[in-house]
Motif scaffolding. Structure first.
Motif, PDB file in Angstrom:
ATOM      1  N   ASP A 300       4.344  10.564  -2.257  1.00  0.00           N
ATOM      2  CA  ASP A 300       4.412   9.237  -2.861  1.00  0.00           C
ATOM      3  C   ASP A 300       3.050   8.796  -3.378  1.00  0.00           C
ATOM      4  N   ARG A 301       2.033   9.052  -2.612  1.00  0.00           N
ATOM      5  CA  ARG A 301       0.689   8.617  -3.002  1.00  0.00           C
ATOM      6  C   ARG A 301       0.269   9.266  -4.316  1.00  0.00           C
ATOM      7  N   SER A 316      -1.243   1.005  -6.510  1.00  0.00           N
ATOM      8  CA  SER A 316      -1.009   1.487  -5.147  1.00  0.00           C
ATOM      9  C   SER A 316      -0.685   0.376  -4.160  1.00  0.00           C
ATOM     10  N   SER A 317      -1.098  -0.865  -4.445  1.00  0.00           N
ATOM     11  CA  SER A 317      -0.823  -1.961  -3.513  1.00  0.00           C
ATOM     12  C   SER A 317       0.585  -2.524  -3.678  1.00  0.00           C
ATOM     13  N   HIS A 318       1.279  -2.101  -4.735  1.00  0.00           N
ATOM     14  CA  HIS A 318       2.639  -2.604  -4.974  1.00  0.00           C
ATOM     15  C   HIS A 318       3.628  -1.779  -4.152  1.00  0.00           C
ATOM     16  N   PRO A 319       4.489  -2.369  -3.372  1.00  0.00           N
ATOM     17  CA  PRO A 319       5.454  -1.617  -2.563  1.00  0.00           C
ATOM     18  C   PRO A 319       6.352  -0.731  -3.422  1.00  0.00           C
ATOM     19  N   MET A 320       6.598   0.466  -2.955  1.00  0.00           N
ATOM     20  CA  MET A 320       7.385   1.446  -3.713  1.00  0.00           C
ATOM     21  C   MET A 320       8.799   0.961  -4.014  1.00  0.00           C
ATOM     22  N   ASP A 321       9.367   0.134  -3.145  1.00  0.00           N
ATOM     23  CA  ASP A 321      10.775  -0.231  -3.297  1.00  0.00           C
ATOM     24  C   ASP A 321      10.988  -1.683  -3.718  1.00  0.00           C
ATOM     25  N   LEU A 353       8.966   0.956  -8.258  1.00  0.00           N
ATOM     26  CA  LEU A 353       8.040   2.048  -8.539  1.00  0.00           C
ATOM     27  C   LEU A 353       8.662   3.403  -8.200  1.00  0.00           C
ATOM     28  N   ARG A 354       9.418   3.438  -7.115  1.00  0.00           N
ATOM     29  CA  ARG A 354      10.060   4.697  -6.749  1.00  0.00           C
ATOM     30  C   ARG A 354      11.036   5.144  -7.845  1.00  0.00           C
TER      31      ARG A 354
END
Length: 440
Positions: A300-301, A316-321, A353-354
């Motif tokens: 993910d990173r 990167s600080s934004h939640p993936m979901d 983002l995911r």
């Protein structure tokens, strides 16, 4: 058999394959990425499939802006001209092309290297013109940041003009090799360039004869307005990304052909070769499972940092979901075709983002059986959306071997691909004429 014959090329973007995580896939051989035998095997397989071009992409930096770029990404690759010089001696017919940046090179060096490769390969050299888009490259060449996008393309236009002028330094019959008289060359058939422009001052002449092809084949991949303009004026083959469906691909194809025509060129002398990354399975389900594995093997990173790189701000600080809908209206100095793909995804719905990462991954691959992949290629080729394809495989060597063994026979059976070489030079095999010298 159609009048046109499909053109296929094989591209190595990363040493292990098309994706950042390709080196982790079953059958990958990361310990061989600096081994000439690894590339020899790839080239011979592509040549067995009748591919017109073997293209090696290149970058002039290590992607160390993010820790994940070191931890999880292949950052080693051979210098392409050294490699292609070696491959010229273990292949016979496939064209040998490489990326060369017009921003971080000088025309004289590039003209000499490409002419040398053309001689070593008996007329099989090609040059993919890039302007370079990453600040990491600028930091290796004494700059704080990359040149502005429009400036890079002005420099590229002048760079190409200088290189082509240097290739014409000697007339084809300039060398006499007359031992009795002592005349090696005829001075009246040597031309000094004396170029003075915005970016370059180059006296010339070049200290190598005019290349066997007259000029090595000129490839280009810019998809921005400036990139398309450069391609229309100078390129003989252009790589494109899928703009989103068959009609969009037809429109892009027509655009490039129209630009060639507007520059007084025969549109057939600009080959449009979309990039295509096939994932082949005995069944669609099997191919989908392989793509799922590619996604699973991508941390993910790393996906977040890849997006940050192309968007030019940290996500990167934004939640993936959680839904991700930033303002992407500002122009970018990065690769504009990738930025445009991300903008299309963000602009058409509420994606996390995911989901964006997954969509970007899946947009890079054509997943299917040999039949369905052949269907796609045939439709784009016969439907006026491509002259051929530049294939970037999900994994090397597995992907290229599967394609040659499973898809090439299907394309031959359909009559759209001969799998045979038309001649001995790269130009002949792409259906391109030998350009005349500017000196007549």
């Amino acid at each position: 058999m159609t009048e046109r014959s499909l053109i296929l090329g094989a591209m190595i973007f990363y040493p292990g394959g098309e994706h950042l995580a390709s080196w982790r896939l079953p059958g990958a051989q990361p310990e061989r990425y600096l081994d000439v035998g690894y590339y020899r095997d790839f080239a011979r397989t592509a040549e067995r499939g009748g591919f017109a071009t073997l293209f090696i992409a290149d970058e002039l930096y290590v992607w160390d802006r993010y820790r994940s770029g070191i931890d999880h990404v292949v950052n080693i690759r051979t210098e392409p001209f050294t490699l292609l010089g070696a491959l010229s001696q273990v292949t016979e017919q496939i064209g040998l092309a490489a990326t060369v940046s017009t921003t971080y090179n000088e025309p004289y060096h590039v003209a000499r290297k490409l002419a040398s490769l053309d001689f070593l390969s008996s007329g099989r050299a090609g040059w993919n013109v890039v302007t370079s888009a990453s600040d990491e490259e600028a930091w290796n060449f004494g700059r704080d940041a990359n040149l502005d996008h429009t400036v890079r393309y002005r420099r590229a236009q002048e760079f190409i003009d200088v290189v082509e002028g240097l290739w014409d330094s000697w007339d084809d019959d300039a060398f006499r090799y007359d031992k009795e008289s002592g005349y090696f060359a005829d001075a009246s058939k040597l031309h000094r360039l004396d170029h003075r422009g915005e970016f370059f001052t180059v006296r010339g002449p070049l200290n190598i004869a005019r290349p066997p092809q007259g000029r090595p084949v000129l490839f280009q991949a810019g998809a921005s307005e400036a990139g398309r303009a450069l391609a229309g004026a100078t390129a003989e083959a252009v790589f494109t990304l899928d703009p989103g469906g068959h009609k969009a691909a037809q429109a892009l194809y027509d655009d490039y052909k129209a630009r060639a025509r507007a520059n007084g060129r025969d549109p057939d002398h600009l080959k449009v070769l979309p990039a295509l990354s096939p994932i082949i399975g005995e069944t669609t389900k099997q191919a989908e499972e392989y793509l799922d594995l590619v996604e699973e093997l991508t941390p993910d990173r790393l996906s977040l940092d890849w997006l940050s790189h192309y968007l030019q701000f940290d996500v990167s600080s934004h939640p993936m979901d959680e839904v991700f809908q930033p303002d992407l209206s500002a122009p970018t100095n990065q690769v504009q075709s990738v930025h445009a793909q991300i903008k299309r995804l963000v602009g058409v719905g509420r994606f996390t983002l995911r989901q964006i990462n997954r969509a970007m991954l899946r947009s890079r691959f054509l997943v299917g059986t040999p039949d369905t992949i052949a269907d796609f290629i045939e439709k784009r080729f016969t439907g006026g959306a491509a002259d051929g394809f530049m294939l970037a495989f999900s994994s090397i060597p597995v992907g290229v071997e599967q394609f040659v063994e499973l898809v090439v026979p299907e394309l031959k059976k359909r009559g759209v691909y001969t799998g045979e070489y038309r001649g001995t030079t790269h130009r002949e095999n792409l259906g391109l004429p030998v350009p005349r010298s500017r000196y007549g």
